[in-house]
Design an enzyme around this catalytic site. Sequence first.
Site, PDB file in Angstrom:
ATOM      1  N   MET A   1       7.735   0.146  -8.002  1.00  0.00           N
ATOM      2  CA  MET A   1       7.940   0.687  -6.494  1.00  0.00           C
ATOM      3  C   MET A   1       6.982   0.349  -5.649  1.00  0.00           C
ATOM      4  O   MET A   1       7.399   0.115  -4.380  1.00  0.00           O
ATOM      5  CB  MET A   1       8.425   2.059  -6.476  1.00  0.00           C
ATOM      6  N   GLY A   2       5.667   0.458  -5.829  1.00  0.00           N
ATOM      7  CA  GLY A   2       4.696   0.199  -5.064  1.00  0.00           C
ATOM      8  C   GLY A   2       3.204   0.334  -5.626  1.00  0.00           C
ATOM      9  O   GLY A   2       3.316   1.051  -6.850  1.00  0.00           O
ATOM     10  N   LYS A   3       2.282   0.058  -4.800  1.00  0.00           N
ATOM     11  CA  LYS A   3       1.118  -0.244  -5.555  1.00  0.00           C
ATOM     12  C   LYS A   3       0.059   0.537  -4.556  1.00  0.00           C
ATOM     13  O   LYS A   3       0.184  -0.032  -3.345  1.00  0.00           O
ATOM     14  CB  LYS A   3       0.523  -1.262  -6.047  1.00  0.00           C
TER      15      LYS A   3
ATOM     16  N   TYR B   1      -4.865   3.709  -5.831  1.00  0.00           N
ATOM     17  CA  TYR B   1      -5.468   4.639  -6.995  1.00  0.00           C
ATOM     18  C   TYR B   1      -4.180   4.428  -8.040  1.00  0.00           C
ATOM     19  O   TYR B   1      -4.562   4.617  -9.302  1.00  0.00           O
ATOM     20  CB  TYR B   1      -5.501   5.906  -6.696  1.00  0.00           C
TER      21      TYR B   1
ATOM     22  N   VAL C   1       3.172   2.716  -8.900  1.00  0.00           N
ATOM     23  CA  VAL C   1       4.431   3.582  -9.361  1.00  0.00           C
ATOM     24  C   VAL C   1       5.783   2.681  -9.826  1.00  0.00           C
ATOM     25  O   VAL C   1       6.025   1.583  -9.056  1.00  0.00           O
ATOM     26  CB  VAL C   1       4.821   4.176  -7.876  1.00  0.00           C
TER      27      VAL C   1
ATOM     28  N   LYS D   1       3.989   7.296 -11.949  1.00  0.00           N
ATOM     29  CA  LYS D   1       2.721   6.923 -11.322  1.00  0.00           C
ATOM     30  C   LYS D   1       1.780   6.983 -12.359  1.00  0.00           C
ATOM     31  O   LYS D   1       1.252   7.907 -13.125  1.00  0.00           O
ATOM     32  CB  LYS D   1       2.678   7.726 -10.104  1.00  0.00           C
TER      33      LYS D   1
ATOM     34  N   ASP E   1      -4.146  12.434   4.709  1.00  0.00           N
ATOM     35  CA  ASP E   1      -3.802  11.069   4.705  1.00  0.00           C
ATOM     36  C   ASP E   1      -2.469  10.818   4.867  1.00  0.00           C
ATOM     37  O   ASP E   1      -1.557  10.096   4.358  1.00  0.00           O
ATOM     38  CB  ASP E   1      -4.012  10.776   3.343  1.00  0.00           C
TER      39      ASP E   1
HETATM   40  N1  LIG Z   1       8.504   9.200  -6.041  1.00  0.00           N
HETATM   41  C1  LIG Z   1       8.458   8.254  -5.552  1.00  0.00           C
HETATM   42  N2  LIG Z   1       9.644   7.488  -5.483  1.00  0.00           N
HETATM   43  C2  LIG Z   1       9.467   6.080  -5.194  1.00  0.00           C
HETATM   44  N3  LIG Z   1       8.456   5.382  -4.558  1.00  0.00           N
HETATM   45  C3  LIG Z   1       7.162   5.935  -4.822  1.00  0.00           C
HETATM   46  C4  LIG Z   1       7.384   7.442  -4.972  1.00  0.00           C
HETATM   47  N4  LIG Z   1       5.768   7.802  -5.050  1.00  0.00           N
HETATM   48  C5  LIG Z   1       5.339   6.721  -4.504  1.00  0.00           C
HETATM   49  N5  LIG Z   1       6.162   5.596  -4.333  1.00  0.00           N
HETATM   50  C6  LIG Z   1       5.933   4.347  -3.862  1.00  0.00           C
HETATM   51  O1  LIG Z   1       4.475   3.996  -4.455  1.00  0.00           O
HETATM   52  C7  LIG Z   1       3.589   3.846  -3.014  1.00  0.00           C
HETATM   53  C8  LIG Z   1       2.159   3.981  -3.522  1.00  0.00           C
HETATM   54  O2  LIG Z   1       2.047   5.546  -3.965  1.00  0.00           O
HETATM   55  P1  LIG Z   1       1.046   6.475  -3.798  1.00  0.00           P
HETATM   56  O3  LIG Z   1       1.018   6.469  -2.239  1.00  0.00           O
HETATM   57  O4  LIG Z   1       1.148   7.905  -4.324  1.00  0.00           O
HETATM   58  O5  LIG Z   1      -0.079   5.786  -4.326  1.00  0.00           O
HETATM   59  P2  LIG Z   1      -1.775   6.007  -4.035  1.00  0.00           P
HETATM   60  O6  LIG Z   1      -2.311   5.011  -4.753  1.00  0.00           O
HETATM   61  O7  LIG Z   1      -2.094   7.324  -3.829  1.00  0.00           O
HETATM   62  O8  LIG Z   1      -1.665   5.219  -2.365  1.00  0.00           O
HETATM   63  P3  LIG Z   1      -2.628   5.018  -1.373  1.00  0.00           P
HETATM   64  O9  LIG Z   1      -3.483   3.943  -1.443  1.00  0.00           O
HETATM   65  O10 LIG Z   1      -1.872   5.379  -0.056  1.00  0.00           O
HETATM   66  O11 LIG Z   1      -3.656   6.305  -1.766  1.00  0.00           O
HETATM   67  C9  LIG Z   1       4.172   4.495  -2.026  1.00  0.00           C
HETATM   68  O12 LIG Z   1       3.763   3.809  -0.951  1.00  0.00           O
HETATM   69  C10 LIG Z   1       5.564   4.436  -2.390  1.00  0.00           C
HETATM   70  O13 LIG Z   1       6.139   3.071  -1.831  1.00  0.00           O
END
Ligand SMILES: Nc1ncnc2c1ncn2[C@@H]1O[C@H](COP(=O)(O)OP(=O)(O)OP(=O)(O)O)[C@@H](O)[C@H]1O
Length: 921
Positions: free
Chosen positions: A31-33, A36, A39, A54, A149
């Site tokens: 879904m995304g990265k 940290y 997902v 995640k 954030d």
């Molecule tokens: N519950 C969820 N359902 C669907 N997609 C999600 C969910 N949680 C996170 N994502 C996707 O994953 C991406 C990264 O998640 P998240 O922000 O929690 O990671 P992070 O590593 O903490 O990111 P950042 O670099 O912003 O700190 C989000 O931008 C979103 O697109």
Amino acid sequence: MANYQAVHAQERRIQELDQTVESIFDVRKRMGKGAYGIVWKATDRRTKNTVALKKVFDAFRDETDAQRTYREVIFLRAFRCHPNIVRLLDIFKASNNLDFYLVFEFMESDLHNVIKRGNVLKDVHKRFVMYQLINAIKFIHSGNVIHRDLKPSNILIDSKCRLKVADFGLARTLSSRRIYDDLEQDGMLTDYVATRWYRAPEILVASRNYTKGIDMWGLGCILGEMIRQKPLFQGTSTVNQIEKIVTSLPNVTKLDIASIGPSFGSVLLSRNIQRDRRYSLDEMMKNCCDDGISLVKALLVLNPHNRLTAKAAIRHPYVSRFQYASAEMDFHMDIVPPLKDHMRYDIDQYRNSLYELIDRETSGSARTVSNSTSSSNRDELAKPVRVTKQTRTISAKQSTTSPAERKKEPSSVEVTQSRRNIKLLGSAHKAKSTEINRTESAVTQAYIASTPAAAAPPAAASAATAPGAGRKSGEKSVHKCRHNNAAVQRELAAVAVAAAVVRRKKSTWQSQAKSQSKFHTEAKAHAQTTIQTHKDNIKDSPPRMMQKSQSQMDAKEPIPQHRYSNKLCQEKKSKEKHHSMLCITRDTFPSDAKHRQQMEILQREERRQMKRELELKDNQRRRIEAENDPLKETTEQESMTIKEIKRKVCEHTEKKADESLSKGQHNDSTTFGTCVRERIHHLELEMEKCTEELVDFVELNADVLNYANVSSHLKKLQRSKENNEKDEDDRRLLPEGICGPGSQNYKIFRQEQEKERQRQVQEFLARDETNEYDNLDLDHAYRAKYYTAYKEIGKELNPAPDSGGRDSGSEHSPGRDNDSKYANYFLKSTPPKQICKDLERGNELNRGHDRIYELFWLEQRREEEKYRRMLAQNDQEELPVHRLGPCRHRHHKPNQPNARFDNLRPTEDDIQEADSSPESN
Ligand SMILES: Nc1ncnc2c1ncn2[C@@H]1O[C@H](COP(=O)(O)OP(=O)(O)OP(=O)(O)O)[C@@H](O)[C@H]1O
């Protein structure tokens, strides 16, 4: 190559999933990265629920990362009961003891992707998104926590426009007053935050003055981005970011800088940054509705203390229509993580604290019991552990809890019942629901606080293995709360929009009806006051009142009608505003026609009432008249006089109108004033035309009309002018004692003057070069340049002996104002002969002055005309200032290489050049 392999290996490690996790989840799509973790979209093999998995890789790499992981888990657990905060379902520790797995409820996308896709969000969606966002932040802030954030990629959204705030890795409590220690210790906030575009100015200038305003700034940036469809401030560096912010905001005051607190960065704010109007907030969001701009402006305020709070923001007109029960959800105590937020612990402390949390939650779990271990045992810890609702339910039934305690657990019937109750409460009893939420929050808080780690240092905390009775009851309550909350959430999510719409429908009608009835009462009161005043006036002075009321009736414009129309306008405007805002509820609004009809009925009613009142008042008046005969007489007399005046005015107006009509003027306007004004205007235009023609004529015939001719012509003109003046004056009588017997009026006086003048001219001509005539103060009328011409005329007119002997034109006698002097002669009782002499002398000089002035004027007009013609020629070309491209600065006409044609501002040089140009000759 080796480097590539290392990177590849690292990437593979990040991507790969723990075997046990894979056995639980069917992982489908990434879904995304983030910085940290990665997902994935996954399905629970057992429940078939879709979740977001995640993987936080190397979750405890260093203290900063460990603290971040710890915070994320702690705050997500604390806030999971809110419908607009992403729900943390499970936590897993990985078998390698390095990574960490968090299981969330699945959301389809994030706001960043939605905005990126273009026109997906309509106005109503933006408002709803904003409402939910503020709602979530309000809840977080009520626990005295800040998110820090907020950015579109951390805002999750689904196809029903439901929104959830995610990523609490940077969140922290404000309950500790020593928050700046955090900054001192890590000093690397920038490392944490992926993008600076949403950072509040106080963070950018590294101020330690942290407030909830940081999140409010983020909200402002997000709303601005939704409206503008691209980020508001895309700074390329911290300094550039500050510059962009300062450019967009109104002037930065010293107070604003002081409010951010002393820091090295505040110097940046006090710099004189050049402002580009194109990047002001107003300009950037000029296509947005007023509500939106007002909310953005209220959020993007430099002074964090002046920014809108979440509590206030939720009542802002941009979002207020969506308010429902969950808007009232608040924590009534501070969320304090077990490991103090303002302190930095070592990696193991964070890890142990988290593992212990997992252990506690999974203890007795059927599915995970084999994996459940003491946190001190690393080998066993390495096995993944799962915490689920189901396992907890099973554990509640299978665990070693006493029957008494078990009794307290809610049965499925109880849960269903409570769910039903909450449904009712959620939709109908806002207050009750609030109470539930409050209880829920309090219980959650109690639970967090009751963990051993909250009270004791981590070492001691790990030693405390057996949970106490308080904790058990806390757990139960939390369990119960979860059930209740799920029901509330489902209910709220399902009816959210519909409820808002219905409520809006109602409230719109209600407010309209309310405003109408209010206005009705107001109009009634006004009518009554007017009538009362009329009555009083009748008592005081019946005739005038009678006239007044009659005229009011004649005019058929009672005051309330005017007020009605105003009110109608206002109502219409506000209705239109609502209408445009609530496109989703458009159908539910009363139509314009209906509304207007209602207003018209009201209006008619009001008029009828007014008429009735006036009739009543008339009757009263008549009665009073009958009673008071003397008064009746006066009334009649007055009315007669008024009628007479009216008649005269009418006659006069008609006469004037007839006159103007007979002159063939198109006169639609009936007022006399307009006719006169039109006539004057017409005459003025005619005069202007004539003057221009005359000037043209003189210029064209400059060669023919030499000075002598011109002057004789002017002389004639002057004479005719004088004659005209004389004719007017002739009839006037002279003041007593000014002239001798026989010269009673100006005509005779002038004849005498003429004779005297003739004589004086003879005398003057006979004089030698030492004549003593003074010259007029002509400094203000002409310059030395024109004096030459005067001298020439003088020569021609009066070939006087003084020519060239004395600089008689360029000097003046200071302190002598001949005009006023001669004018005053009439007032003084000077002997008539002397007066005549002086007058003659004055007249002679005045005439000379007039002649010079006329010539000066002609000369001036000639020059003006010359330049005008020049400019007209120039104007045929495009104005260089408006033209882009190579010709922009072209001043020279190609066919006249020596002449400069700056038609914007001809300088002295230009004039000289023009003078010498062939055209001017
Ligand atoms: N519950 C969820 N359902 C669907 N997609 C999600 C969910 N949680 C996170 N994502 C996707 O994953 C991406 C990264 O998640 P998240 O922000 O929690 O990671 P992070 O590593 O903490 O990111 P950042 O670099 O912003 O700190 C989000 O931008 C979103 O697109």
